[in-house]
Design a protein around this motif. Structure first.
Motif, PDB file in Angstrom:
ATOM      1  N   ARG A  45      63.239   2.195 -17.528  1.00 32.66           N
ATOM      2  CA  ARG A  45      63.130   0.736 -17.308  1.00 32.66           C
ATOM      3  C   ARG A  45      63.919   0.315 -16.071  1.00 32.66           C
ATOM      4  O   ARG A  45      63.462  -0.532 -15.306  1.00 32.66           O
ATOM      5  CB  ARG A  45      63.627  -0.023 -18.533  1.00 32.66           C
ATOM      6  CG  ARG A  45      62.628  -0.098 -19.631  1.00 32.66           C
ATOM      7  CD  ARG A  45      63.115  -1.022 -20.748  1.00 32.66           C
ATOM      8  NE  ARG A  45      62.671  -0.457 -21.988  1.00 32.66           N
ATOM      9  CZ  ARG A  45      63.461  -0.086 -22.980  1.00 32.66           C
ATOM     10  NH1 ARG A  45      64.762  -0.263 -22.898  1.00 32.66           N
ATOM     11  NH2 ARG A  45      62.971   0.441 -24.064  1.00 32.66           N
TER      12      ARG A  45
ATOM     13  N   HIS B 135      49.385  -9.772 -22.878  1.00 30.77           N
ATOM     14  CA  HIS B 135      49.774  -9.069 -24.098  1.00 30.77           C
ATOM     15  C   HIS B 135      50.804  -9.873 -24.888  1.00 30.77           C
ATOM     16  O   HIS B 135      50.758  -9.919 -26.115  1.00 30.77           O
ATOM     17  CB  HIS B 135      50.335  -7.682 -23.777  1.00 30.77           C
ATOM     18  CG  HIS B 135      49.281  -6.671 -23.490  1.00 30.77           C
ATOM     19  ND1 HIS B 135      48.488  -6.143 -24.472  1.00 30.77           N
ATOM     20  CD2 HIS B 135      48.877  -6.106 -22.330  1.00 30.77           C
ATOM     21  CE1 HIS B 135      47.637  -5.285 -23.939  1.00 30.77           C
ATOM     22  NE2 HIS B 135      47.855  -5.245 -22.628  1.00 30.77           N
ATOM     23  N   HIS B 136      51.713 -10.511 -24.181  1.00 32.48           N
ATOM     24  CA  HIS B 136      52.780 -11.249 -24.846  1.00 32.48           C
ATOM     25  C   HIS B 136      52.267 -12.547 -25.473  1.00 32.48           C
ATOM     26  O   HIS B 136      52.554 -12.832 -26.636  1.00 32.48           O
ATOM     27  CB  HIS B 136      53.905 -11.538 -23.849  1.00 32.48           C
ATOM     28  CG  HIS B 136      55.109 -12.163 -24.469  1.00 32.48           C
ATOM     29  ND1 HIS B 136      55.964 -11.456 -25.278  1.00 32.48           N
ATOM     30  CD2 HIS B 136      55.588 -13.433 -24.427  1.00 32.48           C
ATOM     31  CE1 HIS B 136      56.941 -12.261 -25.690  1.00 32.48           C
ATOM     32  NE2 HIS B 136      56.724 -13.456 -25.192  1.00 32.48           N
ATOM     33  N   TRP B 137      51.538 -13.347 -24.693  1.00 31.61           N
ATOM     34  CA  TRP B 137      51.152 -14.682 -25.139  1.00 31.61           C
ATOM     35  C   TRP B 137      49.840 -14.717 -25.917  1.00 31.61           C
ATOM     36  O   TRP B 137      49.727 -15.460 -26.885  1.00 31.61           O
ATOM     37  CB  TRP B 137      51.068 -15.639 -23.957  1.00 31.61           C
ATOM     38  CG  TRP B 137      52.401 -15.846 -23.309  1.00 31.61           C
ATOM     39  CD1 TRP B 137      52.828 -15.350 -22.119  1.00 31.61           C
ATOM     40  CD2 TRP B 137      53.519 -16.568 -23.844  1.00 31.61           C
ATOM     41  NE1 TRP B 137      54.124 -15.717 -21.862  1.00 31.61           N
ATOM     42  CE2 TRP B 137      54.576 -16.480 -22.913  1.00 31.61           C
ATOM     43  CE3 TRP B 137      53.731 -17.293 -25.018  1.00 31.61           C
ATOM     44  CZ2 TRP B 137      55.806 -17.067 -23.113  1.00 31.61           C
ATOM     45  CZ3 TRP B 137      54.963 -17.892 -25.215  1.00 31.61           C
ATOM     46  CH2 TRP B 137      55.990 -17.773 -24.272  1.00 31.61           C
TER      47      TRP B 137
ATOM     48  N   LYS C 196      49.976 -11.317 -28.546  1.00 30.28           N
ATOM     49  CA  LYS C 196      51.212 -11.402 -29.329  1.00 30.28           C
ATOM     50  C   LYS C 196      51.689 -10.024 -29.793  1.00 30.28           C
ATOM     51  O   LYS C 196      52.090  -9.836 -30.934  1.00 30.28           O
ATOM     52  CB  LYS C 196      51.033 -12.355 -30.510  1.00 30.28           C
ATOM     53  CG  LYS C 196      50.674 -13.765 -30.065  1.00 30.28           C
ATOM     54  CD  LYS C 196      50.844 -14.758 -31.146  1.00 30.28           C
ATOM     55  CE  LYS C 196      50.392 -16.137 -30.772  1.00 30.28           C
ATOM     56  NZ  LYS C 196      50.859 -16.690 -29.570  1.00 30.28           N
ATOM     57  N   ASP C 197      51.628  -9.052 -28.858  1.00 30.52           N
ATOM     58  CA  ASP C 197      52.135  -7.717 -29.176  1.00 30.52           C
ATOM     59  C   ASP C 197      53.454  -7.470 -28.441  1.00 30.52           C
ATOM     60  O   ASP C 197      53.964  -8.354 -27.755  1.00 30.52           O
ATOM     61  CB  ASP C 197      51.077  -6.631 -28.900  1.00 30.52           C
ATOM     62  CG  ASP C 197      50.737  -6.460 -27.424  1.00 30.52           C
ATOM     63  OD1 ASP C 197      51.591  -6.751 -26.561  1.00 30.52           O
ATOM     64  OD2 ASP C 197      49.613  -6.017 -27.135  1.00 30.52           O
ATOM     65  N   ASP C 198      54.001  -6.286 -28.596  1.00 34.48           N
ATOM     66  CA  ASP C 198      55.333  -5.978 -28.063  1.00 34.48           C
ATOM     67  C   ASP C 198      55.329  -5.317 -26.690  1.00 34.48           C
ATOM     68  O   ASP C 198      56.356  -4.776 -26.272  1.00 34.48           O
ATOM     69  CB  ASP C 198      56.081  -5.071 -29.044  1.00 34.48           C
ATOM     70  CG  ASP C 198      56.496  -5.807 -30.307  1.00 34.48           C
ATOM     71  OD1 ASP C 198      56.607  -7.042 -30.266  1.00 34.48           O
ATOM     72  OD2 ASP C 198      56.713  -5.125 -31.332  1.00 34.48           O
ATOM     73  N   THR C 199      54.215  -5.354 -25.978  1.00 32.83           N
ATOM     74  CA  THR C 199      54.135  -4.684 -24.681  1.00 32.83           C
ATOM     75  C   THR C 199      55.222  -5.173 -23.731  1.00 32.83           C
ATOM     76  O   THR C 199      55.970  -4.380 -23.170  1.00 32.83           O
ATOM     77  CB  THR C 199      52.741  -4.879 -24.047  1.00 32.83           C
ATOM     78  OG1 THR C 199      51.764  -4.359 -24.935  1.00 32.83           O
ATOM     79  CG2 THR C 199      52.648  -4.198 -22.698  1.00 32.83           C
ATOM     80  N   LEU C 200      55.322  -6.469 -23.549  1.00 35.62           N
ATOM     81  CA  LEU C 200      56.324  -7.021 -22.626  1.00 35.62           C
ATOM     82  C   LEU C 200      57.745  -6.777 -23.136  1.00 35.62           C
ATOM     83  O   LEU C 200      58.635  -6.433 -22.350  1.00 35.62           O
ATOM     84  CB  LEU C 200      56.078  -8.514 -22.402  1.00 35.62           C
ATOM     85  CG  LEU C 200      56.983  -9.198 -21.382  1.00 35.62           C
ATOM     86  CD1 LEU C 200      56.856  -8.553 -20.011  1.00 35.62           C
ATOM     87  CD2 LEU C 200      56.658 -10.676 -21.295  1.00 35.62           C
ATOM     88  N   LYS C 201      57.952  -6.927 -24.421  1.00 38.15           N
ATOM     89  CA  LYS C 201      59.295  -6.693 -24.981  1.00 38.15           C
ATOM     90  C   LYS C 201      59.729  -5.251 -24.734  1.00 38.15           C
ATOM     91  O   LYS C 201      60.890  -4.994 -24.442  1.00 38.15           O
ATOM     92  CB  LYS C 201      59.290  -6.994 -26.482  1.00 38.15           C
ATOM     93  CG  LYS C 201      59.189  -8.465 -26.788  1.00 38.15           C
ATOM     94  CD  LYS C 201      59.129  -8.692 -28.281  1.00 38.15           C
ATOM     95  CE  LYS C 201      58.865 -10.145 -28.570  1.00 38.15           C
ATOM     96  NZ  LYS C 201      58.607 -10.387 -29.995  1.00 38.15           N
ATOM     97  N   ARG C 202      58.789  -4.307 -24.848  1.00 40.59           N
ATOM     98  CA  ARG C 202      59.142  -2.906 -24.603  1.00 40.59           C
ATOM     99  C   ARG C 202      59.512  -2.698 -23.139  1.00 40.59           C
ATOM    100  O   ARG C 202      60.349  -1.848 -22.827  1.00 40.59           O
ATOM    101  CB  ARG C 202      57.956  -1.989 -24.972  1.00 40.59           C
ATOM    102  CG  ARG C 202      57.768  -1.873 -26.440  1.00 40.59           C
ATOM    103  CD  ARG C 202      56.609  -1.049 -26.899  1.00 40.59           C
ATOM    104  NE  ARG C 202      55.935  -0.223 -25.939  1.00 40.59           N
ATOM    105  CZ  ARG C 202      55.152   0.791 -26.246  1.00 40.59           C
ATOM    106  NH1 ARG C 202      54.965   1.128 -27.500  1.00 40.59           N
ATOM    107  NH2 ARG C 202      54.538   1.484 -25.322  1.00 40.59           N
TER     108      ARG C 202
ATOM    109  N   LEU D 120      60.932  -4.890 -21.204  1.00 48.28           N
ATOM    110  CA  LEU D 120      62.223  -5.546 -20.952  1.00 48.28           C
ATOM    111  C   LEU D 120      63.346  -4.822 -21.670  1.00 48.28           C
ATOM    112  O   LEU D 120      64.467  -4.879 -21.304  1.00 48.28           O
ATOM    113  CB  LEU D 120      62.169  -7.009 -21.369  1.00 48.28           C
ATOM    114  CG  LEU D 120      61.160  -7.877 -20.599  1.00 48.28           C
ATOM    115  CD1 LEU D 120      61.069  -9.235 -21.222  1.00 48.28           C
ATOM    116  CD2 LEU D 120      61.558  -7.977 -19.137  1.00 48.28           C
TER     117      LEU D 120
END
Length: 166
Positions: free
Chosen positions: A2, A153-155, A158-164, A166
């Motif tokens: 990351r 993907h985020h909005w 509503k999955d965790d792609t962006l969270k992963r 970050l």
């Protein structure tokens, strides 16, 4: 990985901004010689960082796509990543050809010189400059699409792609 990803992002946007700024400078501007020097050095640094990222992709297992991702999304993401790498390498090669077009080495932050190994063709600086510009604008366009996909993907999904990421 990351850290490599986000460092690459910052360097790409910084180099793009400085590249645009350099084009506006007049010959007598005090930054006319300074900005290209830094642009080249940071560009070489980015090239090394990207090579390390690619080695990391090869040596270590990568996170699997989420199960909710459609097959077309997986293929498109894979294609997008390789296009981004391809454009980066297009920038690195064309930047090297610009920096060494006069058959002189390019300095890496004054620590050591990157040798001019060859003069590839006539009018090298201009041709490589055009390729460099096309690759830079194309890269920024693909980075924007890449970011929009992460936001989708985020909005929307509503999955965790962006969270992963970050």
């Amino acid at each position: 990985m990351r850290l490599f990803h986000w460092s690459t992002v910052l360097l790409v946007f910084g180099l793009f901004g400085v590249g645009l700024w350099m084009r506006s400078l007049g010959y007598y501007d005090p930054l006319y010689q300074v900005l290209p020097y830094w642009h080249k050095s940071v560009g070489f640094l980015l090239a090394g960082l990207v090579v390390i990222r690619l080695l990391g992709r090869w040596l270590f297992t990568q996170p699997e796509p989420l199960a909710s991702h459609q097959p077309w999304e997986r293929r498109l993401a894979h294609l997008m990543h390789w296009l981004l790498y391809g454009l980066l390498f297009g920038l690195f090669v064309s930047g090297y050809l610009i920096a060494t077009a006069d058959n002189r080495p390019a300095s890496f932050f004054g620590w050591f010189d990157i040798p001019a190994l060859f003069t590839a063709f006539d009018n090298q600086e201009d041709v490589a400059g055009l390729i460099h510009e096309i690759c830079a604008w194309s890269l920024i366009g693909l980075v924007a699409l890449h970011a929009l996909a992460a936001l989708k993907h985020h909005w929307l999904d509503k999955d965790d792609t962006l969270k992963r990421m970050l």
